[in-house]
Design a protein around this motif. Structure first.
Motif, PDB file in Angstrom:
ATOM      1  N   VAL A   7      38.714  39.464  60.383  1.00  0.00           N
ATOM      2  CA  VAL A   7      38.678  38.772  59.313  1.00  0.00           C
ATOM      3  C   VAL A   7      38.384  37.061  59.461  1.00  0.00           C
ATOM      4  O   VAL A   7      38.878  36.873  60.626  1.00  0.00           O
ATOM      5  CB  VAL A   7      39.874  38.933  58.659  1.00  0.00           C
ATOM      6  N   ALA A   8      37.908  36.328  58.745  1.00  0.00           N
ATOM      7  CA  ALA A   8      37.789  35.163  58.446  1.00  0.00           C
ATOM      8  C   ALA A   8      38.653  34.681  57.270  1.00  0.00           C
ATOM      9  O   ALA A   8      38.282  35.142  56.222  1.00  0.00           O
ATOM     10  CB  ALA A   8      36.599  34.469  58.552  1.00  0.00           C
ATOM     11  N   VAL A   9      39.640  33.747  57.743  1.00  0.00           N
ATOM     12  CA  VAL A   9      40.636  33.475  56.385  1.00  0.00           C
ATOM     13  C   VAL A   9      40.793  32.060  56.443  1.00  0.00           C
ATOM     14  O   VAL A   9      41.267  31.344  57.465  1.00  0.00           O
ATOM     15  CB  VAL A   9      42.050  34.379  56.506  1.00  0.00           C
ATOM     16  N   GLY A  44      34.764  48.204  52.681  1.00  0.00           N
ATOM     17  CA  GLY A  44      34.688  48.846  51.365  1.00  0.00           C
ATOM     18  C   GLY A  44      33.409  48.478  50.845  1.00  0.00           C
ATOM     19  O   GLY A  44      32.475  47.740  51.227  1.00  0.00           O
ATOM     20  N   ARG A  45      33.331  49.197  49.635  1.00  0.00           N
ATOM     21  CA  ARG A  45      31.802  49.434  49.046  1.00  0.00           C
ATOM     22  C   ARG A  45      31.285  48.116  48.533  1.00  0.00           C
ATOM     23  O   ARG A  45      30.245  47.680  48.753  1.00  0.00           O
ATOM     24  CB  ARG A  45      31.854  50.404  47.917  1.00  0.00           C
ATOM     25  N   LYS A  46      32.385  47.220  48.352  1.00  0.00           N
ATOM     26  CA  LYS A  46      31.686  45.946  47.669  1.00  0.00           C
ATOM     27  C   LYS A  46      31.518  44.870  48.906  1.00  0.00           C
ATOM     28  O   LYS A  46      30.524  44.190  48.633  1.00  0.00           O
ATOM     29  CB  LYS A  46      33.058  45.122  46.992  1.00  0.00           C
ATOM     30  N   THR A  47      32.299  44.982  49.999  1.00  0.00           N
ATOM     31  CA  THR A  47      31.824  44.249  51.125  1.00  0.00           C
ATOM     32  C   THR A  47      30.407  44.640  51.357  1.00  0.00           C
ATOM     33  O   THR A  47      29.512  44.059  51.821  1.00  0.00           O
ATOM     34  CB  THR A  47      32.730  44.405  52.316  1.00  0.00           C
ATOM     35  N   TYR A  48      30.248  45.997  51.441  1.00  0.00           N
ATOM     36  CA  TYR A  48      28.777  46.392  52.078  1.00  0.00           C
ATOM     37  C   TYR A  48      27.615  46.122  51.056  1.00  0.00           C
ATOM     38  O   TYR A  48      26.730  45.278  51.325  1.00  0.00           O
ATOM     39  CB  TYR A  48      28.684  47.822  51.988  1.00  0.00           C
ATOM     40  N   VAL A  63      33.813  52.825  52.553  1.00  0.00           N
ATOM     41  CA  VAL A  63      34.655  53.420  51.768  1.00  0.00           C
ATOM     42  C   VAL A  63      34.521  53.448  50.403  1.00  0.00           C
ATOM     43  O   VAL A  63      34.181  52.310  49.938  1.00  0.00           O
ATOM     44  CB  VAL A  63      36.246  52.964  52.266  1.00  0.00           C
ATOM     45  N   THR A  64      34.371  54.312  49.683  1.00  0.00           N
ATOM     46  CA  THR A  64      34.037  54.405  48.373  1.00  0.00           C
ATOM     47  C   THR A  64      34.699  55.493  47.616  1.00  0.00           C
ATOM     48  O   THR A  64      34.927  56.776  48.352  1.00  0.00           O
ATOM     49  CB  THR A  64      32.623  54.466  47.950  1.00  0.00           C
ATOM     50  N   ARG A  65      35.310  55.460  46.144  1.00  0.00           N
ATOM     51  CA  ARG A  65      35.834  56.644  45.574  1.00  0.00           C
ATOM     52  C   ARG A  65      34.722  57.549  44.862  1.00  0.00           C
ATOM     53  O   ARG A  65      34.911  58.417  44.174  1.00  0.00           O
ATOM     54  CB  ARG A  65      36.861  56.189  44.623  1.00  0.00           C
TER      55      ARG A  65
END
Ligand SMILES: NC(=O)c1ccc[n+]([C@@H]2O[C@H](COP(=O)([O-])OP(=O)(O)OC[C@H]3O[C@@H](n4cnc5c(N)ncnc54)[C@H](OP(=O)(O)O)[C@@H]3O)[C@@H](O)[C@H]2O)c1
Length: 172
Positions: A7-9, A44-48, A63-65
């Motif tokens: 991660v970059a934070v 996560g799907r949003k990051t993808y 990862v997605t539901r």
């Protein structure tokens, strides 16, 4: 296979804004590429969708539901645990794979903190406006293994400090 968060934070905990990264850090992206190359990466799907394509040279697991969601060149998992199980299975056939890299974003990091053995954290040395954050890194849980300092290069918006942490009491 060990699980590592990458991660970059920012100093105020921010990691993202409006589906993207709120900085430009070319030097750090080069390091991230080298550190994750050849390993399974979980996101996560949003990051993808923010990245928009699979990252080359790595097994991409999203990862997605949404069981109907798919994209060319990526595998999907219905939970973070399923993604880690899938990564372990696939890694057995990947020569040189050394860890499962969890690469974001906020929702996935939140769930991955309790499962991770290591954190690879690029501390962006500024407070930054954003809408997505990384959980606090508790020094009672995480100890620093090594760090390196990086002044802002020509293509970097900020100076950074890269720190590898391991979970206290682990031998990794
Ligand atoms: N600074 C950094 O190092 C870094 C790294 C990566 C990302 N980011 C930033 O972080 C932001 C995105 O983070 P985010 O928190 O909005 O989204 P995210 O964590 O990337 O993705 C969230 C999505 O993942 C799926 N998901 C989450 N938990 C799940 C579970 N337990 N089971 C099944 N699916 C699950 C869901 O997908 P569905 O809705 O499809 O079900 C959910 O909507 C962006 O701004 C990005 O640029 C920053």
């Amino acid at each position: 296979m060990p699980v590592a968060i990458h991660v970059a934070v920012a100093a105020n905990g921010v990691i993202g804004r409006e589906g993207g990264l709120p900085w430009k850090l070319s030097t750090d992206l080069r390091r991230f590429k080298a550190d994750t190359m050849g390993n399974p990466i979980v996101m996560g799907r949003k990051t993808y969708e923010g990245i928009g394509k699979p990252l080359p040279g790595r097994l991409n697991i999203v990862v997605t539901r949404d069981a109907r969601w798919s994209a060319q060149g990526v595998e999907t998992a219905g939970s973070l645990d399923d993604a880690i199980t899938l990564a372990n299975v696939r890694a057995r056939c990947m020569s040189g794979a050394s860890e499962i890299a969890i690469i974001g974003g906020g929702e996935i990091y939140e769930q991955a903190m309790e499962k991770a053995d290591r954190l690879h954290v690029t501390h962006v040395l500024a407070d930054i406006d954003g809408d997505t954050s990384f959980p606090a890194i508790d020094p009672a849980v995480w100890e620093e293994v090594r760090h390196s300092d990086h002044p802002a290069g020509e293509k970097d918006s900020h100076p950074t400090r890269h720190v590898v942490y391991r979970r206290r009491g682990s031998f990794g």
